[in-house]
Design a protein around this motif. Structure first.
Motif, short mmCIF file in Angstrom:
data_model
loop_
_atom_site.label_atom_id
_atom_site.label_comp_id
_atom_site.label_asym_id
_atom_site.label_seq_id
_atom_site.Cartn_x
_atom_site.Cartn_y
_atom_site.Cartn_z
N GLY A 239 0.72 -1.33 -0.03
CA GLY A 239 0.02 -0.12 -0.07
C GLY A 239 0.87 1.16 0.09
N GLN A 240 2.18 1.21 -0.54
CA GLN A 240 2.76 2.44 -0.56
C GLN A 240 3.76 2.33 -1.75
OE1 GLN A 240 6.32 2.54 2.10
NE2 GLN A 240 5.48 1.00 3.54
N ASP A 241 4.39 3.50 -1.95
CA ASP A 241 5.07 3.65 -3.15
C ASP A 241 6.66 4.28 -2.69
OD1 ASP A 241 6.81 4.36 -5.52
OD2 ASP A 241 5.03 4.89 -6.75
N PRO A 242 7.72 3.47 -2.53
CA PRO A 242 8.69 4.22 -1.88
C PRO A 242 9.52 5.28 -2.81
CG PRO A 242 8.85 1.86 -1.62
CD PRO A 242 7.66 2.08 -2.67
N ARG A 243 9.02 5.54 -3.86
CA ARG A 243 9.53 6.57 -4.91
C ARG A 243 9.23 7.85 -4.38
NH1 ARG A 243 7.46 4.86 -10.57
NH2 ARG A 243 5.74 4.51 -9.18
N GLN A 244 7.85 7.91 -3.53
CA GLN A 244 7.44 9.10 -3.04
C GLN A 244 8.38 9.74 -2.17
OE1 GLN A 244 3.55 7.94 -1.81
NE2 GLN A 244 2.73 8.37 -3.89
#
Ligand SMILES: [Zn+2]
Length: 391
Positions: free
Chosen positions: A353-358
């Motif tokens: 549920g997350q996008d580490p690119r952010q």
């Protein structure tokens, strides 16, 4: 008063320049600090005394026989108990607003209080050394246990800051998947840390760290929790890797640790019930298939031409290394990961549920470069031991 900029020093090791003890001159990185005056962090409007720093950090230094040298951030947290000092260990928090950040620390505290968070810091020594050793390390807070040939002491309650750090690493993974975290806790998250390499080996630890299916736990030398944090942006992540193995061996359907690798993360199989995310599973299968095809081409041709697999041949040995290795890359070099294998990246992103690119401006480059160097070297990798599971 010593005035320092926190943003310039938080990642530097805090040490006492001489292992003989307290009266020596403390160092931040290679900078010598005046023992008699407090340190003021001008960009945080806060100060800490050297005495508090030394007291808080002394146990870890002492019981690890000086093998564990945490960064200043850890020591300042241990001394002040102000959790914000530890946040540089959790890259995710850069993307959290004030309320979410509060919730992040609240969740860490919930993990710490949960009986399913089963964390130990063990020092193990031969019984022959028992007398000297008890004299040196005895504390009313340590649990002693007799093994047949070894004596074992559990030090975790002496060092609450360490437990906070480990719980934080886990909460970072599952901050957006509280449901998976709860299922893990309701089973048990079993982690054995060791004060030093000898203790690790005496208790059956293998390689630099491992997941032990028989004991159902991660085993790691404590110094490795701090590896990869000696520069402003985090690098290698041994804990994350070993925790990836734990997740692979955890059957989220029955909420039990199993003795064989599943090849899945919790939430990727229909049997995982309400944790199951079909889109994460589909993307993971497509992405893993693509990595296998790219790897097979290198096995056949060793041509070193793009598109190359993202992972090192090491992680193609078996399904469990694949999960652990790609989990680490998802959280450390998300940009290259997403660019090279969008499906596999989406598999992880949908699951967690997350996008580490952010919250990563620039990837940690080491894994990518090291892996590419191998494939470009002309060496032929060994055939992989992966299986595309279908259950
Ligand atoms: Zn591994």
């Amino acid at each position: 008063m010593t005035t320092l900029k926190w943003s310039n020093v938080y990642y530097k090791p805090f040490t006492l320049s001489d292992s003989s003890g307290l009266l020596d001159r403390p160092l931040i990185g290679d900078m010598s600090i005046d023992l008699r005056t407090p340190i003021n962090f001008e960009d945080r409007n806060d100060e800490v005394t050297i005495d508090a720093l030394i007291k808080a950090g002394f146990w870890l230094k002492h019981i690890s026989s000086d093998s564990c040298r945490p960064q200043l951030a850890y020591h300042v947290f241990a001394a002040t108990r102000r959790p914000s000092y530890l946040e540089t260990y959790f890259p995710l928090v850069k993307s959290l607003d004030k309320d979410a950040l509060k919730k992040f620390h609240k969740t860490i505290n919930q993990v710490l209080l949960h009986p399913g968070f089963d964390l130990h810091l063990l020092k193990i020594a031969p019984v022959l050394e028992r007398e000297i050793w008890i004299k040196n390390t005895a504390s009313p807070l340590i649990d002693f246990n007799d093994y047949s040939e070894y004596i074992c002491a559990d030090n975790i309650r002496v060092i609450p800051a360490l437990a906070y750090l480990v719980a934080g690493y886990i909460v970072e993974l599952f901050f957006f998947r509280q449901d998976i975290l709860n299922r893990l806790l309701n089973s048990k998250i079993h982690i054995l840390l060791y004060t030093d390499q000898n203790s690790f080996k005496a208790d059956g630890g293998a390689a630099g760290g491992c997941y032990n299916p028989q004991k159902g736990c991660v085993q790691l030398v404590v110094s490795r929790l701090f590896e990869g944090f000696n520069q402003p942006s985090p690098g290698v992540a041994p804990f994350l890797h070993e925790f990836g193995h734990l997740l692979d061996y955890f059957d989220a359907g029955t909420a039990k640790a199993t003795i064989s690798s599943s090849g899945w993360l919790p939430g990727m199989r229909p049997s995982h019930g309400e944790l199951f995310i079909p889109e994460a599973r589909e993307a993971f299968i497509a992405g893993k298939r693509l990595e296998m095809q790219r790897y097979d081409r290198q096995v056949a041709t060793a041509d070193g031409l793009d598109p190359l697999p993202l992972g090192h041949p090491y992680v193609f040995q078996n399904n469990s290394e694949f999960i652990a290795g790609y989990l680490e890359m998802f959280f450390r070099n998300p940009h290259a990961f997403a660019a090279q294998n969008r499906d596999l990246f989406d598999g992880f992103a949908r699951l967690f549920g997350q996008d580490p690119r952010q919250y990563w401006d620039v990837d940690f480059p080491f894994y990518i470069e090291q892996n590419r160097t191998f494939y470009k070297s002309g060496q032929r990798p060994r055939p992989h031991g992966l299986k595309l599971e279908t259950d």
